[in-house]
Write a protein that holds these residues in place. Structure first.
Motif, PDB file in Angstrom:
ATOM      1  N   TRP A 146       0.801  -1.224   0.000  1.00  0.00           N
ATOM      2  CA  TRP A 146       0.000   0.000   0.000  1.00  0.00           C
ATOM      3  C   TRP A 146       0.835   1.276   0.000  1.00  0.00           C
ATOM      4  O   TRP A 146       0.337   2.333  -0.344  1.00  0.00           O
ATOM      5  CB  TRP A 146      -0.964   0.006   1.188  1.00  0.00           C
TER       6      TRP A 146
ATOM      7  N   GLY B 118       3.064   4.264  -1.099  1.00  0.00           N
ATOM      8  CA  GLY B 118       3.288   4.851  -2.412  1.00  0.00           C
ATOM      9  C   GLY B 118       2.566   6.168  -2.580  1.00  0.00           C
ATOM     10  O   GLY B 118       2.096   6.776  -1.615  1.00  0.00           O
TER      11      GLY B 118
ATOM     12  N   TYR C 256      -0.515   8.243  -4.553  1.00  0.00           N
ATOM     13  CA  TYR C 256      -1.822   8.092  -5.186  1.00  0.00           C
ATOM     14  C   TYR C 256      -2.272   9.468  -5.670  1.00  0.00           C
ATOM     15  O   TYR C 256      -2.210  10.435  -4.916  1.00  0.00           O
ATOM     16  CB  TYR C 256      -2.840   7.543  -4.183  1.00  0.00           C
TER      17      TYR C 256
ATOM     18  N   GLU D 250      -6.167  -2.557  -4.367  1.00  0.00           N
ATOM     19  CA  GLU D 250      -5.022  -2.899  -5.211  1.00  0.00           C
ATOM     20  C   GLU D 250      -4.746  -1.743  -6.157  1.00  0.00           C
ATOM     21  O   GLU D 250      -5.501  -1.508  -7.092  1.00  0.00           O
ATOM     22  CB  GLU D 250      -5.325  -4.176  -6.003  1.00  0.00           C
ATOM     23  N   ASP D 251      -3.694  -0.988  -5.915  1.00  0.00           N
ATOM     24  CA  ASP D 251      -3.252   0.146  -6.742  1.00  0.00           C
ATOM     25  C   ASP D 251      -4.203   1.335  -6.747  1.00  0.00           C
ATOM     26  O   ASP D 251      -4.211   2.122  -7.687  1.00  0.00           O
ATOM     27  CB  ASP D 251      -2.967  -0.303  -8.180  1.00  0.00           C
ATOM     28  N   PHE D 252      -5.029   1.488  -5.705  1.00  0.00           N
ATOM     29  CA  PHE D 252      -5.868   2.676  -5.583  1.00  0.00           C
ATOM     30  C   PHE D 252      -6.261   2.875  -4.123  1.00  0.00           C
ATOM     31  O   PHE D 252      -6.174   1.961  -3.301  1.00  0.00           O
ATOM     32  CB  PHE D 252      -7.132   2.569  -6.456  1.00  0.00           C
TER      33      PHE D 252
ATOM     34  N   ARG E 265      -5.515   6.946  -8.004  1.00  0.00           N
ATOM     35  CA  ARG E 265      -4.763   5.813  -8.553  1.00  0.00           C
ATOM     36  C   ARG E 265      -3.310   5.877  -8.110  1.00  0.00           C
ATOM     37  O   ARG E 265      -2.716   6.954  -8.054  1.00  0.00           O
ATOM     38  CB  ARG E 265      -4.830   5.816 -10.080  1.00  0.00           C
ATOM     39  N   LYS E 266      -2.741   4.711  -7.855  1.00  0.00           N
ATOM     40  CA  LYS E 266      -1.339   4.639  -7.451  1.00  0.00           C
ATOM     41  C   LYS E 266      -0.459   4.941  -8.652  1.00  0.00           C
ATOM     42  O   LYS E 266      -0.608   4.340  -9.707  1.00  0.00           O
ATOM     43  CB  LYS E 266      -1.024   3.245  -6.895  1.00  0.00           C
ATOM     44  N   THR E 267       0.453   5.898  -8.487  1.00  0.00           N
ATOM     45  CA  THR E 267       1.325   6.295  -9.583  1.00  0.00           C
ATOM     46  C   THR E 267       2.785   5.930  -9.324  1.00  0.00           C
ATOM     47  O   THR E 267       3.580   5.894 -10.249  1.00  0.00           O
ATOM     48  CB  THR E 267       1.233   7.814  -9.836  1.00  0.00           C
ATOM     49  N   LYS E 268       3.144   5.681  -8.072  1.00  0.00           N
ATOM     50  CA  LYS E 268       4.527   5.314  -7.728  1.00  0.00           C
ATOM     51  C   LYS E 268       4.530   4.293  -6.628  1.00  0.00           C
ATOM     52  O   LYS E 268       3.696   4.281  -5.769  1.00  0.00           O
ATOM     53  CB  LYS E 268       5.334   6.530  -7.278  1.00  0.00           C
TER      54      LYS E 268
END
Length: 123
Positions: A22, A24, A26, A97-99, A120-123
């Motif tokens: 998780w 990162g 967003y 998952e990625d958000f 949204r996950k960007t890194k």
């Protein structure tokens, strides 16, 4: 015994906190009642610190930029929900998952079925 069964179920309980990567950055555009949207960037760090950067988009201008730093914690009852401490509106986000998706701070429920409150996950 019942106690052993409960421990087994608890050990198998997957949450965002214990089963997703998780940490990162967003990013996204959150809904706004009186502007085109709120450009938002939320950074979650492994050490429990966060940075929330936001500005309002109105008439092709970036208004009221703000940066808030603080601590976040996973909800004890719902390990897929985080709460941003030190934030004036006490934001809560569901972690997927990625958000992440902004949620009602009191109930953890979706803010709207029609509007998109996800980043949204960007890194």
């Amino acid at each position: 015994t019942v106690n052993q069964q409960e421990q087994s179920v608890a050990a198998d309980h997957h949450t965002a906190q214990n089963s997703l990567y998780w940490a990162g950055v967003y990013e996204g555009l959150l809904p706004c009642a009186d502007c085109e949207g709120i450009q938002t960037k939320l950074t979650l760090n492994n050490d429990g610190n966060y940075t929330l950067e936001q500005y309002y988009l109105k008439d092709n201008q970036q208004l009221n930029p703000s940066t808030i730093n603080g601590l976040f914690s996973f909800d004890e009852l719902n390990g897929s929900l985080i709460r941003l401490d030190d934030n004036t509106d006490n934001s809560a986000f569901f972690v997927g998952e990625d958000f992440v998706e902004q949620r009602d701070i009191d109930t953890g429920e979706k803010l709207s079925e029609k509007l998109d409150y996800s980043l949204r996950k960007t890194k």
